[in-house]
Design an enzyme around this catalytic site. Structure first.
Site, mmCIF file in Angstrom:
data_model
loop_
_atom_site.group_PDB
_atom_site.id
_atom_site.type_symbol
_atom_site.label_atom_id
_atom_site.label_comp_id
_atom_site.label_asym_id
_atom_site.label_seq_id
_atom_site.Cartn_x
_atom_site.Cartn_y
_atom_site.Cartn_z
ATOM 1 N N GLY A 195 8.705 18.769 22.099
ATOM 2 C CA GLY A 195 9.525 17.867 20.668
ATOM 3 C C GLY A 195 8.483 17.076 19.303
ATOM 4 O O GLY A 195 9.478 17.222 18.652
ATOM 5 N N GLN B 157 11.481 10.474 24.168
ATOM 6 C CA GLN B 157 11.037 9.284 25.587
ATOM 7 C C GLN B 157 12.494 8.636 25.673
ATOM 8 O O GLN B 157 12.798 8.849 27.192
ATOM 9 C CB GLN B 157 10.405 8.310 24.857
ATOM 10 C CG GLN B 157 9.092 8.537 24.625
ATOM 11 C CD GLN B 157 8.237 8.458 25.944
ATOM 12 O OE1 GLN B 157 8.397 8.545 26.627
ATOM 13 N NE2 GLN B 157 6.894 10.013 25.813
ATOM 14 N N SER C 152 12.547 16.261 24.647
ATOM 15 C CA SER C 152 11.251 17.533 24.946
ATOM 16 C C SER C 152 11.761 17.282 26.668
ATOM 17 O O SER C 152 11.610 16.555 27.435
ATOM 18 C CB SER C 152 10.315 16.863 24.567
ATOM 19 O OG SER C 152 8.805 17.616 24.746
ATOM 20 N N HIS D 233 9.554 18.366 29.492
ATOM 21 C CA HIS D 233 8.713 17.589 30.333
ATOM 22 C C HIS D 233 9.012 15.705 30.394
ATOM 23 O O HIS D 233 8.005 15.653 31.351
ATOM 24 C CB HIS D 233 7.158 18.269 29.859
ATOM 25 C CG HIS D 233 6.605 18.265 28.542
ATOM 26 N ND1 HIS D 233 5.764 16.234 28.849
ATOM 27 C CD2 HIS D 233 6.724 17.672 27.549
ATOM 28 C CE1 HIS D 233 5.447 16.193 27.922
ATOM 29 N NE2 HIS D 233 5.879 17.074 26.677
ATOM 30 N N THR E 80 10.522 35.033 21.510
ATOM 31 C CA THR E 80 11.620 35.123 22.718
ATOM 32 C C THR E 80 11.717 34.043 22.980
ATOM 33 O O THR E 80 10.801 33.361 23.742
ATOM 34 C CB THR E 80 10.847 36.669 23.171
ATOM 35 O OG1 THR E 80 10.794 37.835 22.574
ATOM 36 C CG2 THR E 80 11.357 36.851 24.438
ATOM 37 N N CYS F 297 -8.195 7.361 22.850
ATOM 38 C CA CYS F 297 -9.611 7.349 23.298
ATOM 39 C C CYS F 297 -9.585 9.125 23.346
ATOM 40 O O CYS F 297 -10.885 9.316 23.435
ATOM 41 C CB CYS F 297 -9.931 6.561 24.114
ATOM 42 S SG CYS F 297 -11.175 5.509 23.647
HETATM 43 C C1 LIG Z 1 8.427 10.492 20.813
HETATM 44 C C2 LIG Z 1 7.622 11.189 20.956
HETATM 45 N N1 LIG Z 1 7.622 12.286 20.365
HETATM 46 C C3 LIG Z 1 7.125 13.905 20.329
HETATM 47 C C4 LIG Z 1 7.067 13.445 21.184
HETATM 48 C C5 LIG Z 1 6.256 15.233 21.234
HETATM 49 O O1 LIG Z 1 6.828 15.838 22.234
HETATM 50 P P1 LIG Z 1 5.815 16.993 22.618
HETATM 51 O O2 LIG Z 1 4.665 16.844 22.964
HETATM 52 O O3 LIG Z 1 6.216 18.288 23.739
HETATM 53 O O4 LIG Z 1 5.584 18.138 22.041
HETATM 54 C C6 LIG Z 1 6.498 13.204 22.598
HETATM 55 C C7 LIG Z 1 5.547 13.476 23.678
HETATM 56 O O5 LIG Z 1 4.145 13.627 23.309
HETATM 57 C C8 LIG Z 1 6.570 11.901 21.976
HETATM 58 O O6 LIG Z 1 6.704 10.363 23.396
HETATM 59 C C1 LIG Z 2 4.536 43.175 18.041
HETATM 60 C C2 LIG Z 2 5.632 42.176 18.096
HETATM 61 N N1 LIG Z 2 4.780 40.632 17.704
HETATM 62 C C3 LIG Z 2 5.493 40.240 17.978
HETATM 63 C C4 LIG Z 2 6.876 40.266 18.843
HETATM 64 C C5 LIG Z 2 7.128 38.336 18.687
HETATM 65 O O1 LIG Z 2 6.818 37.828 20.177
HETATM 66 P P1 LIG Z 2 7.369 36.542 21.117
HETATM 67 O O2 LIG Z 2 8.753 37.151 20.701
HETATM 68 O O3 LIG Z 2 6.663 36.201 22.700
HETATM 69 O O4 LIG Z 2 7.349 35.543 20.138
HETATM 70 C C6 LIG Z 2 7.213 40.588 19.829
HETATM 71 C C7 LIG Z 2 8.029 40.767 20.331
HETATM 72 O O5 LIG Z 2 9.018 40.494 19.657
HETATM 73 C C8 LIG Z 2 6.443 42.193 18.927
HETATM 74 O O6 LIG Z 2 6.277 43.102 19.878
#
Ligand SMILES: Cc1ncc(COP(=O)(O)O)c(C=O)c1O
Ligand SMILES: Cc1ncc(COP(=O)(O)O)c(C=O)c1O
Lengths: 143, 396, 396, 143
Positions: free
Chosen positions: C70, C179, C199, C201, C237, C324
């Site tokens: 998110g 949310q 998001s 989760h 990726t 907190c």
């Molecule tokens: C309203 C809202 N926006 C954004 C986020 C950010 O999502 P994430 O923690 O998956 O990056 C959250 C939850 O943490 C959220 O409740």
């Molecule tokens: C040398 C190198 N750097 C960066 C990346 C990027 O990694 P990712 O695709 O997990 O973001 C890769 C593979 O794709 C890579 O081989």
């Protein structure tokens, strides 16, 4: 899959691969630099394409497009072969990914180049603008 | 037979990694920021993962930041160094011509923003010299970023030597170790690296999670804004299962490296030897100073995508240096950088092995590559011209 | 008894989601950019996930971009709109005072860069009016970003009405639906939303993966640089298993919503009714226009963290509006925004239910909250002063 | 866990909670706005703290720190109680998270405030600088 079953079939089992040693016309487009070269060999009799073979250096869709295109013009009058569009090739292949469309364009152009070669060899007049020329191709940035 | 030989693209998640992840999906699924016990259990897991990863690369736990992958790690490292440089009016960056797009395209963006980027030329063996880095450093150099090992041709750079130079000259040094981590030994202290990127899915961990090592005294700025996760440097709810999987996978890879690497290298060298016998073929990258599992060849007269697709028909998964899949017609910038002409660069094949491969598979690969190259050459107008002497061989 | 009532923080991964993910770790583990069949199978999976998610919110598959969560979705949406605005010299942004930090801190960064941000005041019920948005729009407004539902007090904003105004006035409209998605019905066409963040989760999918809906005609710029994944908008990726889990979870949530939501709302209302009986307590946010599972109360004379920790001792996982855990002493900006004085805002308790909770658990929560609030009031000097008349009650 | 077992023990079972109605001294620090208030009641006899009770509005560590601090000064001479540092409280609690250290500071200050109150009530001279004052506290930004 990246490619349709038809593309894969033509890629796996390309039709009309090879050379015609005593071809009446040969057309070649593309270059190794840009990654694709197609060469078409035609046997022409009475204005009809009696045999066709191709050689292709290129990706899967380039090979499949060459194969399909040769199938589509074999036994056809020159005039019909001339009107073959890359779109028709794409359709016959059941589609190509967007960034592979240029392979069908190459196939269309290779045929045209071969026919142009035939006109030239036989002193037949034709309109240059109906035929492709590499400079107008935007697919590979020639340095 | 099915032979996965594309481990540089991504790897199978190991049983160890999967086992480490599973409990965090539906048992210990708390949010590490939550005060209660369910959240705190997740927070503890995160800390354990940080310790494990730190231990694998000679770092301290608090020097590890979790990200969404190698790409994000590279971006954040570079943007942080650049931010620090900007404050001191340093607007010069040094890198190489064979970096991954995650680095290369970030540098291109910075060039558009007025930064000056020196991309070091790479000799045919694919390995830059520390001297080249030393010579390129200027008073206004904000960052040196050199990949630990190349993703296409597998060559390993002299990172410790480059690190020593950068440390001495007071320039921040980042290394993209995405291909190296878990495959060759890394020690950030020995190597004098200030920042180092890793990506979980390249060493049998899950996709979508990575880490960035940042040395204690090096400032790290946020790439994204939000909550205070990752010591206020990388907001967003942490990917706890992914992080646990990454830590377990890296730990296992590093523990077993001494045993596994020689086995993989033996297979690699057998492959190299076999493929070298194909006429007019050439190995890309140094034969010895390369990743244990990396084999990369160019075959004259054929095009890479068709090799890959035909091998796939035989159950062999490989890749080609050319970026065909991505819609680009350009051949690999890496092969061009080491001096392969365009027409040759289009005909490359990358086979990347892991400990899951076998000797038997290597022999099967050899058999099939021979067959496929011959098949494609037989229908290649380029090959015909070469054979008929109408064109000169590039590869002797 | 163990009662997880912190579903707004994160949720347990559902069996459906987990089942959807598992094959992509160690069977179909290919990289979707790989040409071969193993890679293409992963690419097909990605497309299926895109279709599923699109179907859930009334979008088209190609309007869905996968992100790491998110926070990243919010950042990319805002930065894209701002980039588009910059080109037209529009430097004004409208948002609300109760946005999540992912939005709020991005806007703060933009303020430092010279953008002008109007944060709309929020009335005591926690719901802004479409009129307030209409009044705030100026010719140089580049973006309106209003969250679909609030993460602390659960209030649901009149998104469709705001969307209609923005569409009419030609202003890009983003909504943080993190949310809301999977909990209340969303339809991006009906709602006239241009961009929408979700998001995984938060609706029983895995952590570390999210999505951004971007309407066809709205330009999306990259937040990170790299490869050409996600139609060149989000490199790296792809987290294939995570994405599959997210899609399965959202699809299940949306399919079951009509059955599940009323059940959760009944529990919510029973909780609200019970907690209202605690003297000098007050519900935060509108009683009806709130998320099905959200309950948020302030209790005079006690502090939130201690409520949460004591409830945890009884096996109840809840949260407090106060931040907190994150090291900040500031009370929730949301509670301050709806007019709760600081001393009251510190004493908040958020209980967020899911379909996994039961009526029995609700009664257990009620019993324990009563007990805990009484216990803490008995040792609170503030409460003593209130009881002895030395201080005036804020909550009657 | 966020807190050490010792912190949790004192949070769950705070020692010396309550009021001393006829206290010889009372000290209060913090305010509800910043989220923590501690009030300490002392019984003092012959310069010795014979009894101590506290009331706290605040987070888990505030309650635990109050509880621990009262234990540490109970039965001790005033002079010893005065030298109690927040660091000693943190150590006795087996540590506090970095952002919760201020709770231990509040505990130290509450005791000092109470002792200051005792000095004032009994006309005993003292150095103001040895005692905390809310204005010097940086923990809550009073508007
Ligand atoms: C309203 C809202 N926006 C954004 C986020 C950010 O999502 P994430 O923690 O998956 O990056 C959250 C939850 O943490 C959220 O409740
Ligand atoms: C040398 C190198 N750097 C960066 C990346 C990027 O990694 P990712 O695709 O997990 O973001 C890769 C593979 O794709 C890579 O081989």
């Amino acid at each position: 899959m990246l490619y349709s079953e038809t593309v894969m079939d033509h890629f796996r089992h390309p039709r009309n691969v090879g050379v015609i040693e005593d071809a009446d016309a040969v057309g070649e487009v593309g270059n190794a630099k840009c990654g694709d070269i197609m060469r078409m060999y035609l046997k022409i009799n009475d204005g009809v394409i009696t045999d066709v073979k191709f050689e292709t250096f290129g990706c899967g869709s380039a090979i499949a497009a060459s194969s399909m295109a040769t199938e589509m013009i074999k036994g056809k009058p020159l005039i019909e072969a001339l009107s073959l569009t890359n779109k028709a090739v794409v359709e016959a292949l059941n589609g190509l990914p967007a960034h592979k469309i240029h392979c069908s364009v190459l196939a269309e152009e290779a045929i045209k180049k071969a026919i142009e070669d035939y006109y030239k060899r036989n002193g037949i007049e034709y309109d240059k603008r109906d035929f492709p020329d590499c400079d107008s191709c935007s697919y590979c940035q020639n340095e | 037979m099915n032979v996965y030989a594309d481990n540089a693209a991504t790897t199978r998640v190991s049983r160890t990694a999967l086992r480490a992840m599973l409990p965090y999906f539906d048992e210990m699924y708390g949010n590490p920021s939550s005060l209660h016990s369910v959240g705190q259990r997740a927070a503890e897991a995160l800390y354990e993962a940080r310790e494990k990863i730190a231990a694998c690369i000679g770092a301290e736990p608090r020097e590890i930041y979790f990200t969404s992958g190698g790409t994000e790690s590279d971006n954040q490292a570079i943007m942080s160094a650049v931010e620090a440089g900007r404050r001191k009016n340093k607007r010069h960056i040094i890198s190489t011509a064979i970096e991954h797009h995650a680095v290369m395209n970030t540098l291109k963006k910075l060039e558009r923003q007025g930064f000056e980027v020196t991309l070091l030329d790479v000799p045919e063996n694919g390995i830059i010299t520390p001297e080249a880095v030393a010579e390129a450093i200027r008073p206004d150099t904000a960052l040196v970023t050199v990949m630990y090992a190349n993703n296409e041709i597998g060559t390993i750079q002299p990172i410790a030597e480059i690190g020593a130079i950068c440390r001495e000259r007071g320039v921040i040094f980042h290394s993209d170790a995405v291909q190296a981590a878990g495959h060759i030994e890394i020690n950030v202290v020995r190597d004098n690296v200030d920042m180092l990127s890793i990506s979980s899915h390249k060493f049998h961990g899950p996709k979508g999670v990575g880490a960035l090592y940042v040395r204690r005294s090096v400032p790290l700025t946020r790439l994204i804004e939000g909550g205070e996760q990752e010591r206020n440097r990388r907001p967003g709810t942490e990917n706890v299962p992914g992080i646990m999987g990454m830590a377990a996978a890296l730990y296992e890879a590093c523990e077993n490296m001494n045993v596994v690497a020689p086995k993989i290298m033996a297979m690699r060298d057998r492959l190299i030897e076999g493929l070298s016998k194909i006429p007019h073929s050439i190995l890309n990258g140094d034969a010895k100073r390369r990743l244990p599992g990396n084999v990369n060849f160019c075959f004259e007269g054929v095009e890479g995508e068709s090799i890959v697709l035909l091998l796939d028909e035989y159950g062999i998964q490989a890749s080609s240096g050319s970026a065909c899949a991505s819609g680009s017609l350009d051949p690999s910038h890496v092969l061009i950088a080491i001096g392969r002409p365009h027409e040759i660069a289009h005909g490359s094949l990358r086979l990347t092995l892991s400990e899951e491969n076998t000797q038997e598979e290597v022999d099967y690969i050899l058999e099939k590559v021979l067959q496929v190259v011959e098949h494609l050459r037989n229908m290649s107008p380029v090959w015909r011209d070469l054979v008929e002497g109408k064109r000169e061989y590039v590869i002797q």
